[in-house]
Design a protein around this motif. Structure first.
Motif, PDB file in Angstrom:
ATOM      1  N   SER A   2      10.943   3.152 -17.785  1.00  0.00           N
ATOM      2  CA  SER A   2      10.990   3.572 -16.384  1.00  0.00           C
ATOM      3  C   SER A   2      11.570   4.975 -16.244  1.00  0.00           C
ATOM      4  N   ILE A   3      12.690   5.238 -16.890  1.00  0.00           N
ATOM      5  CA  ILE A   3      13.323   6.561 -16.814  1.00  0.00           C
ATOM      6  C   ILE A   3      12.402   7.612 -17.419  1.00  0.00           C
ATOM      7  N   SER A   4      11.744   7.269 -18.503  1.00  0.00           N
ATOM      8  CA  SER A   4      10.811   8.201 -19.123  1.00  0.00           C
ATOM      9  C   SER A   4       9.677   8.558 -18.158  1.00  0.00           C
ATOM     10  N   ARG A   5       9.165   7.570 -17.444  1.00  0.00           N
ATOM     11  CA  ARG A   5       8.106   7.829 -16.463  1.00  0.00           C
ATOM     12  C   ARG A   5       8.610   8.718 -15.331  1.00  0.00           C
ATOM     13  N   PHE A   6       9.804   8.426 -14.831  1.00  0.00           N
ATOM     14  CA  PHE A   6      10.360   9.241 -13.750  1.00  0.00           C
ATOM     15  C   PHE A   6      10.514  10.683 -14.222  1.00  0.00           C
ATOM     16  N   ASN A   7      11.052  10.844 -15.428  1.00  0.00           N
ATOM     17  CA  ASN A   7      11.242  12.188 -15.980  1.00  0.00           C
ATOM     18  C   ASN A   7       9.906  12.916 -16.112  1.00  0.00           C
ATOM     19  N   THR A   8       8.886  12.221 -16.572  1.00  0.00           N
ATOM     20  CA  THR A   8       7.561  12.823 -16.743  1.00  0.00           C
ATOM     21  C   THR A   8       7.018  13.326 -15.410  1.00  0.00           C
ATOM     22  N   VAL A   9       7.044  12.477 -14.409  1.00  0.00           N
ATOM     23  CA  VAL A   9       6.478  12.829 -13.117  1.00  0.00           C
ATOM     24  C   VAL A   9       7.284  13.929 -12.421  1.00  0.00           C
ATOM     25  N   MET A  10       8.602  13.938 -12.630  1.00  0.00           N
ATOM     26  CA  MET A  10       9.436  14.956 -11.992  1.00  0.00           C
ATOM     27  C   MET A  10       9.561  16.225 -12.830  1.00  0.00           C
ATOM     28  N   GLY A  11       8.948  16.220 -14.016  1.00  0.00           N
ATOM     29  CA  GLY A  11       8.985  17.407 -14.863  1.00  0.00           C
ATOM     30  C   GLY A  11      10.324  17.631 -15.536  1.00  0.00           C
ATOM     31  N   ILE A  12      11.059  16.560 -15.777  1.00  0.00           N
ATOM     32  CA  ILE A  12      12.359  16.659 -16.447  1.00  0.00           C
ATOM     33  C   ILE A  12      12.153  16.501 -17.946  1.00  0.00           C
ATOM     34  N   GLU A  25       0.827  -1.208   0.000  1.00  0.00           N
ATOM     35  CA  GLU A  25       0.000   0.000   0.000  1.00  0.00           C
ATOM     36  C   GLU A  25       0.864   1.261   0.000  1.00  0.00           C
ATOM     37  N   THR A  26       1.960   1.234   0.737  1.00  0.00           N
ATOM     38  CA  THR A  26       2.881   2.376   0.750  1.00  0.00           C
ATOM     39  C   THR A  26       3.467   2.609  -0.633  1.00  0.00           C
ATOM     40  N   ILE A  27       3.889   1.549  -1.288  1.00  0.00           N
ATOM     41  CA  ILE A  27       4.450   1.675  -2.636  1.00  0.00           C
ATOM     42  C   ILE A  27       3.389   2.183  -3.607  1.00  0.00           C
ATOM     43  N   ARG A  28       2.182   1.649  -3.524  1.00  0.00           N
ATOM     44  CA  ARG A  28       1.110   2.076  -4.430  1.00  0.00           C
ATOM     45  C   ARG A  28       0.811   3.569  -4.274  1.00  0.00           C
ATOM     46  N   LYS A  29       0.789   4.058  -3.037  1.00  0.00           N
ATOM     47  CA  LYS A  29       0.411   5.442  -2.777  1.00  0.00           C
ATOM     48  C   LYS A  29       1.537   6.445  -3.001  1.00  0.00           C
ATOM     49  N   ARG A  30       2.778   6.040  -2.821  1.00  0.00           N
ATOM     50  CA  ARG A  30       3.865   7.014  -2.752  1.00  0.00           C
ATOM     51  C   ARG A  30       4.940   6.912  -3.834  1.00  0.00           C
ATOM     52  N   PHE A  31       4.909   5.890  -4.670  1.00  0.00           N
ATOM     53  CA  PHE A  31       6.014   5.680  -5.598  1.00  0.00           C
ATOM     54  C   PHE A  31       5.559   5.482  -7.040  1.00  0.00           C
ATOM     55  N   VAL A  32       6.373   5.977  -7.937  1.00  0.00           N
ATOM     56  CA  VAL A  32       6.311   5.574  -9.334  1.00  0.00           C
ATOM     57  C   VAL A  32       7.371   4.490  -9.439  1.00  0.00           C
ATOM     58  N   VAL A  33       6.949   3.294  -9.818  1.00  0.00           N
ATOM     59  CA  VAL A  33       7.893   2.177  -9.851  1.00  0.00           C
ATOM     60  C   VAL A  33       8.541   2.052 -11.221  1.00  0.00           C
ATOM     61  N   GLY A  34       9.742   1.503 -11.238  1.00  0.00           N
ATOM     62  CA  GLY A  34      10.449   1.241 -12.477  1.00  0.00           C
ATOM     63  C   GLY A  34      11.027  -0.161 -12.440  1.00  0.00           C
ATOM     64  N   LEU A  35      11.344  -0.668 -13.603  1.00  0.00           N
ATOM     65  CA  LEU A  35      11.915  -2.004 -13.730  1.00  0.00           C
ATOM     66  C   LEU A  35      13.191  -1.936 -14.554  1.00  0.00           C
ATOM     67  N   THR A  36      14.216  -2.650 -14.135  1.00  0.00           N
ATOM     68  CA  THR A  36      15.442  -2.658 -14.931  1.00  0.00           C
ATOM     69  C   THR A  36      15.204  -3.318 -16.285  1.00  0.00           C
ATOM     70  N   ASP A  37      14.235  -4.236 -16.351  1.00  0.00           N
ATOM     71  CA  ASP A  37      13.904  -4.865 -17.633  1.00  0.00           C
ATOM     72  C   ASP A  37      13.207  -3.890 -18.578  1.00  0.00           C
ATOM     73  N   GLU A  38      12.704  -2.800 -18.024  1.00  0.00           N
ATOM     74  CA  GLU A  38      12.027  -1.759 -18.803  1.00  0.00           C
ATOM     75  C   GLU A  38      12.679  -0.411 -18.499  1.00  0.00           C
ATOM     76  N   MET A  39      14.006  -0.373 -18.609  1.00  0.00           N
ATOM     77  CA  MET A  39      14.783   0.785 -18.177  1.00  0.00           C
ATOM     78  C   MET A  39      14.361   2.077 -18.880  1.00  0.00           C
ATOM     79  N   GLU A  40      14.272   2.050 -20.196  1.00  0.00           N
ATOM     80  CA  GLU A  40      13.953   3.274 -20.930  1.00  0.00           C
ATOM     81  C   GLU A  40      12.566   3.786 -20.563  1.00  0.00           C
TER      82      GLU A  40
END
Length: 106
Positions: A22-32, A5-20
């Motif tokens: 995952s990084i794209s999602r992190f960038n989107t959410v952080m406004g990069i 529940e903590t992960i669901r509510k507080r994190f954008v998760v990424g996977l090393t198998d889906e690196m590109e």
């Protein structure tokens, strides 16, 4: 269940198998921005080939291997959490797509 529940509510998760992705999602959410310079940086750290990979090679261990079985027994909660994160990664695709749509209308 609390960890899930903590992960669901507080994190954008990424996977090393889906690196590109995952990084794209992190960038989107952080406004990069994913402009050319950012892409060059990602290529420097994750490689320029089609499949981005973890920079550290790891041996492949099959599920029927005794070593796998021992690790699975000793880390059963970690494996449950990993399975949950795989599901959450798929679920977050739609959520992040909605986020992008909302941000583009501002």
């Amino acid at each position: 269940e609390l960890a899930k529940e903590t992960i669901r509510k507080r994190f954008v998760v990424g996977l090393t198998d889906e690196m590109e992705e995952s990084i794209s999602r992190f960038n989107t959410v952080m406004g990069i921005s994913e402009e050319k310079r950012c892409k060059e940086c990602m290529n420097t750290y994750f490689g320029e080939n089609e499949k981005k990979e973890n920079s550290n090679p790891h041996p492949t261990v099959e599920q029927d291997d005794p070593g796998w079985q021992l690790l699975a027994e000793q880390n059963s909660y970690d494996l449950q959490l990993y399975e949950f994160i795989l599901e959450l990664f798929a679920e977050q695709k739609d959520l992040i797509g909605l986020y992008v749509s909302l941000m583009s209308t501002k």
